[in-house]
Write a protein that holds these residues in place. Structure first.
Motif, PDB file in Angstrom:
ATOM      1  N   GLY A   1      -5.342  12.123  -0.870  1.00  0.00           N
ATOM      2  CA  GLY A   1      -5.529  13.041   0.242  1.00  0.00           C
ATOM      3  C   GLY A   1      -5.293  14.470  -0.203  1.00  0.00           C
ATOM      4  O   GLY A   1      -5.157  14.768  -1.395  1.00  0.00           O
TER       5      GLY A   1
ATOM      6  N   GLN B   1     -10.352  14.127  -3.685  1.00  0.00           N
ATOM      7  CA  GLN B   1     -10.118  13.449  -2.414  1.00  0.00           C
ATOM      8  C   GLN B   1     -11.175  12.397  -2.091  1.00  0.00           C
ATOM      9  O   GLN B   1     -11.001  11.631  -1.137  1.00  0.00           O
ATOM     10  N   ARG B   2     -12.215  12.334  -2.892  1.00  0.00           N
ATOM     11  CA  ARG B   2     -13.203  11.269  -2.695  1.00  0.00           C
ATOM     12  C   ARG B   2     -12.749   9.955  -3.341  1.00  0.00           C
ATOM     13  O   ARG B   2     -13.368   8.913  -3.127  1.00  0.00           O
ATOM     14  N   VAL B   3     -11.665  10.022  -4.116  1.00  0.00           N
ATOM     15  CA  VAL B   3     -11.088   8.811  -4.692  1.00  0.00           C
ATOM     16  C   VAL B   3     -10.160   8.185  -3.655  1.00  0.00           C
ATOM     17  O   VAL B   3      -9.304   8.858  -3.079  1.00  0.00           O
ATOM     18  N   LYS B   4     -10.326   6.889  -3.407  1.00  0.00           N
ATOM     19  CA  LYS B   4      -9.548   6.203  -2.381  1.00  0.00           C
ATOM     20  C   LYS B   4      -8.054   6.352  -2.640  1.00  0.00           C
ATOM     21  O   LYS B   4      -7.577   6.100  -3.744  1.00  0.00           O
ATOM     22  N   GLY B   5      -7.329   6.779  -1.621  1.00  0.00           N
ATOM     23  CA  GLY B   5      -5.883   6.940  -1.722  1.00  0.00           C
ATOM     24  C   GLY B   5      -5.434   8.360  -1.992  1.00  0.00           C
ATOM     25  O   GLY B   5      -4.248   8.665  -1.920  1.00  0.00           O
TER      26      GLY B   5
ATOM     27  N   ILE C   1      -4.239   4.066  -7.891  1.00  0.00           N
ATOM     28  CA  ILE C   1      -4.857   5.372  -7.640  1.00  0.00           C
ATOM     29  C   ILE C   1      -4.989   6.141  -8.946  1.00  0.00           C
ATOM     30  O   ILE C   1      -6.021   6.747  -9.243  1.00  0.00           O
TER      31      ILE C   1
ATOM     32  N   GLN D   1     -12.723   7.707 -12.747  1.00  0.00           N
ATOM     33  CA  GLN D   1     -13.691   8.614 -12.137  1.00  0.00           C
ATOM     34  C   GLN D   1     -13.923   9.864 -12.976  1.00  0.00           C
ATOM     35  O   GLN D   1     -15.064  10.316 -13.151  1.00  0.00           O
TER      36      GLN D   1
ATOM     37  N   MET E   1       0.848  -1.200   0.000  1.00  0.00           N
ATOM     38  CA  MET E   1       0.000   0.000   0.000  1.00  0.00           C
ATOM     39  C   MET E   1       0.877   1.240   0.000  1.00  0.00           C
ATOM     40  O   MET E   1       1.940   1.259   0.623  1.00  0.00           O
TER      41      MET E   1
ATOM     42  N   ALA F   1      -7.768   4.714 -10.956  1.00  0.00           N
ATOM     43  CA  ALA F   1      -9.059   5.052 -10.353  1.00  0.00           C
ATOM     44  C   ALA F   1      -9.446   6.501 -10.673  1.00  0.00           C
ATOM     45  O   ALA F   1     -10.620   6.805 -10.931  1.00  0.00           O
TER      46      ALA F   1
ATOM     47  N   SER G   1       1.519   7.096   3.694  1.00  0.00           N
ATOM     48  CA  SER G   1       0.716   8.298   3.869  1.00  0.00           C
ATOM     49  C   SER G   1       1.411   9.493   3.245  1.00  0.00           C
ATOM     50  O   SER G   1       2.621   9.518   3.087  1.00  0.00           O
TER      51      SER G   1
END
Length: 248
Positions: free
Chosen positions: A99, A93-97, A70, A77, A1, A73, A4
């Motif tokens: 921020g 930021q609504r897409v996973k990963g 990401i 989107q 993964m 994705a 952060s």
């Protein structure tokens, strides 16, 4: 993964080379990043696919890990690279990963593109730099989700003296008043203007209201010596010039 988001870091150019490892090892991700970097630097504009461009931009915010999922994705989107770069930060930021730092990295590219395009228009005769103007307007407006009306006011040498944001909403006399448009031209000492707005639907073909308001503004301008050079409508599918269509 992916790790952060804690800093902008494309990788240390001065760091010692990583030891050779297999693609399944700890440094596989760094090897992938290095390969992308070399392809970007040596291969030119078409060296990377759109998702790989996004991968590389995400490296700025995500120090280690696989950013490919990401990137893909984001494309799924928002539909395209341009759609991603022009998306609202909150939507990104609504897409996973993704921020806040990733969203800022992506938005910085859109800002840079707009400023580069604008620099090709400022302080140059607009009619002699027409393609540069169209490029700038497309970058700036084609992906807006609301209809936006602008008036570009020009001096006697057709140089841009004011890029006026009239407002958001349908282009009709409730949103844009011919007398106000021409009055501002007089206040600025402008001798000509170009109307601009976008169609969020993507289709730039003019509506009846677009044509009617343009003709009213052009007529008001003729009475006071202000030339309406054109009305440009921008959409994701391209642009339309009302003058080229013989509608002014």
């Amino acid at each position: 993964m992916p790790q952060s988001e804690d800093s902008f870091d494309f990788g240390d150019e001065n760091a010692s080379p990583s030891p050779p490892v297999s693609d399944s090892g700890k440094h596989a991700g760094m090897g992938h990043r290095e390969r992308l970097r070399q392809r970007l630097l040596k291969g030119g504009a078409e060296a990377l696919a759109d998702y790989e461009v996004l991968e590389y931009l995400l490296f700025a915010a995500i120090k280690q890990g696989d950013t490919k999922p990401i990137a893909k994705a984001l494309l799924k989107q928002f539909g395209s690279l341009a759609g991603v770069l022009n998306a609202d930060p909150a939507a990104l930021q609504r897409v996973k990963g993704v921020g806040e730092t990733s969203a800022a990295a992506l938005k910085s590219v859109a800002v840079a593109a707009r400023r580069m395009a604008r620099s090709e228009v400022i302080a140059k005769p607009v009619l002699g730099s027409w393609q540069a103007l169209l490029d700038y307007l497309s970058i700036d407006m084609a992906h807006l989700t609301v209809e936006r009306v602008r008036v570009l006011y020009l001096d006697t040498r057709n140089r841009l003296i004011d890029d006026h944001h009239v407002g958001d909403g349908s282009i009709d006399e409730a949103a844009i008043h011919p007398r106000e448009v021409i009055r501002r031209a007089m206040d600025l000492g402008a001798s000509a203007l170009i109307l601009v707005h976008n169609h969020p639907s993507g289709n730039p073909e003019p509506s009846r209201a677009d044509i009617q308001i343009t003709q009213r503004i052009a007529e008001a301008g003729r009475l006071l010596g202000v030339t309406v050079h054109d009305h440009v409508i921008v959409g994701r599918e391209g642009h339309v010039s009302l003058r080229a269509k013989g509608l002014i």
